[in-house]
Design an enzyme around this catalytic site. Sequence first.
Site, PDB file in Angstrom:
ATOM      1  N   HIS A 175     -14.356   7.609   4.127  1.00  0.00           N
ATOM      2  CA  HIS A 175     -15.244   6.663   3.438  1.00  0.00           C
ATOM      3  C   HIS A 175     -16.042   5.794   4.390  1.00  0.00           C
ATOM      4  O   HIS A 175     -16.589   4.769   3.984  1.00  0.00           O
ATOM      5  CB  HIS A 175     -14.424   5.789   2.473  1.00  0.00           C
ATOM      6  CG  HIS A 175     -13.767   6.565   1.380  1.00  0.00           C
ATOM      7  ND1 HIS A 175     -12.720   6.073   0.614  1.00  0.00           N
ATOM      8  CD2 HIS A 175     -14.006   7.819   0.910  1.00  0.00           C
ATOM      9  CE1 HIS A 175     -12.348   6.988  -0.264  1.00  0.00           C
ATOM     10  NE2 HIS A 175     -13.107   8.048  -0.104  1.00  0.00           N
TER      11      HIS A 175
ATOM     12  N   CYS B 207     -36.915   1.183  12.804  1.00  0.00           N
ATOM     13  CA  CYS B 207     -38.116   1.365  11.981  1.00  0.00           C
ATOM     14  C   CYS B 207     -38.771   0.039  11.611  1.00  0.00           C
ATOM     15  O   CYS B 207     -39.927   0.018  11.211  1.00  0.00           O
ATOM     16  CB  CYS B 207     -37.798   2.166  10.724  1.00  0.00           C
ATOM     17  SG  CYS B 207     -36.830   1.260   9.484  1.00  0.00           S
TER      18      CYS B 207
ATOM     19  N   CYS C 198     -33.363  -3.196  10.251  1.00  0.00           N
ATOM     20  CA  CYS C 198     -33.275  -2.071  11.171  1.00  0.00           C
ATOM     21  C   CYS C 198     -34.090  -2.350  12.435  1.00  0.00           C
ATOM     22  O   CYS C 198     -35.288  -2.646  12.354  1.00  0.00           O
ATOM     23  CB  CYS C 198     -33.776  -0.797  10.498  1.00  0.00           C
ATOM     24  SG  CYS C 198     -33.742   0.640  11.595  1.00  0.00           S
TER      25      CYS C 198
ATOM     26  N   CYS D 298     -35.500   6.839   7.767  1.00  0.00           N
ATOM     27  CA  CYS D 298     -34.991   6.370   9.057  1.00  0.00           C
ATOM     28  C   CYS D 298     -33.546   6.817   9.236  1.00  0.00           C
ATOM     29  O   CYS D 298     -32.735   6.706   8.303  1.00  0.00           O
ATOM     30  CB  CYS D 298     -35.099   4.847   9.152  1.00  0.00           C
ATOM     31  SG  CYS D 298     -34.547   4.175  10.750  1.00  0.00           S
TER      32      CYS D 298
ATOM     33  N   ARG E 187     -15.677  -9.000   3.688  1.00  0.00           N
ATOM     34  CA  ARG E 187     -14.672  -7.985   3.985  1.00  0.00           C
ATOM     35  C   ARG E 187     -14.583  -7.714   5.481  1.00  0.00           C
ATOM     36  O   ARG E 187     -13.479  -7.520   6.028  1.00  0.00           O
ATOM     37  CB  ARG E 187     -14.978  -6.699   3.222  1.00  0.00           C
ATOM     38  CG  ARG E 187     -14.832  -6.838   1.714  1.00  0.00           C
ATOM     39  CD  ARG E 187     -15.064  -5.523   1.006  1.00  0.00           C
ATOM     40  NE  ARG E 187     -14.031  -4.541   1.356  1.00  0.00           N
ATOM     41  CZ  ARG E 187     -14.054  -3.269   0.943  1.00  0.00           C
ATOM     42  NH1 ARG E 187     -15.057  -2.843   0.188  1.00  0.00           N
ATOM     43  NH2 ARG E 187     -13.095  -2.448   1.295  1.00  0.00           N
TER      44      ARG E 187
ATOM     45  N   TYR F 125     -19.714  -7.655   1.619  1.00  0.00           N
ATOM     46  CA  TYR F 125     -19.264  -6.846   2.749  1.00  0.00           C
ATOM     47  C   TYR F 125     -19.080  -7.674   4.017  1.00  0.00           C
ATOM     48  O   TYR F 125     -18.204  -7.375   4.840  1.00  0.00           O
ATOM     49  CB  TYR F 125     -20.205  -5.664   2.977  1.00  0.00           C
ATOM     50  CG  TYR F 125     -19.890  -4.534   2.033  1.00  0.00           C
ATOM     51  CD1 TYR F 125     -18.859  -3.638   2.302  1.00  0.00           C
ATOM     52  CD2 TYR F 125     -20.580  -4.396   0.837  1.00  0.00           C
ATOM     53  CE1 TYR F 125     -18.525  -2.634   1.420  1.00  0.00           C
ATOM     54  CE2 TYR F 125     -20.261  -3.384  -0.058  1.00  0.00           C
ATOM     55  CZ  TYR F 125     -19.233  -2.504   0.240  1.00  0.00           C
ATOM     56  OH  TYR F 125     -18.890  -1.510  -0.642  1.00  0.00           O
TER      57      TYR F 125
END
Length: 318
Positions: free
Chosen positions: A132, A203, A200, A145, A81, A78
């Site tokens: 999407h 959290c 994250c 979370c 991408r 990703y």
Amino acid sequence: MASTAARTPLIPPKDLESFQQHLAKSTRILALLGAGLSASSGLPTFRGAGGLWRTHDATALATPEAFSRDPGLVWQFYSYRRHMALNAKPNPAHYALAELARKKDGFMTLSQNVDGLSPRAGHPAEKLKLLHGSLFDVKCSDFFCQYFESNNYTDPIVPALAIPTEEDPTTTEAIKARELDIADENVSLPELAIRDLPRCPTCKRGLLRPGVVWFGEMLPSGVLDDIDQWMSQPEKIDLIMVIGTSAKVYPAAGFVDSARAKGARVAVINMDRSDKPMGGMSKNDWFFEGDAAQIMPEILKSVIGEITQMSDLAEQAS
């Protein structure tokens, strides 16, 4: 020997005239966008079974199970991408649709694309529903979370996901770094530890993950609610444009059926004439065969005028 040069898409004058006449009097218009819209922007689509990234079936990387099993590999896919999309430019079709959204109050766009090119072309956010999600949204993978961040254009999102480089000896200036193509299986991927991946900030437990809809996940409920509210209004729908997608898979196919049930005529813009919506075409519909980047500015010109491409939002922010 006959020339093999690509033929410039020809829009039959009668079809163009009848479409533009209908467009001019249309007040409620829907557009359904697929990967073919961004083809002229040079983005790999990884569409369909067997679409590979390196040696991996790209669709197999787009699952919660793959992320749980190997989050480093999924993030490398990703991150690649995201990098490719940020280095691509919106094409004239993106700009034409954005301008139509500004000109027509009753225009709604449903996009299956995650590449961020429609927003960067200035498409009004309230008239663009991302079915999407987006490569540039991130959210916490921890079940408990709710952290979510939109429009994160940081590239790389963490240093460990930077595209590897090598010295480029071909430049006549001082030796410069050249990015390696990590889609090539012969290029080694860096080994990543969990601590190297985006975590994250809220959290502190969960890893961040791309904010796209993976296989096996539900489409965003808020987006579907907005679409349902728009579709269920008592006024008829005049037109649905199906651009760069076959619309043969649900829910995309369902949007075409629903629009037609409310009176819409269908205009398909696609490179492949065999790519028609599940419900087929009627004699009152249009099929414009060719590159959406060439066709959309032409068929919409009577309403939007000539398209002058503006700098995209990502460039303005840099």
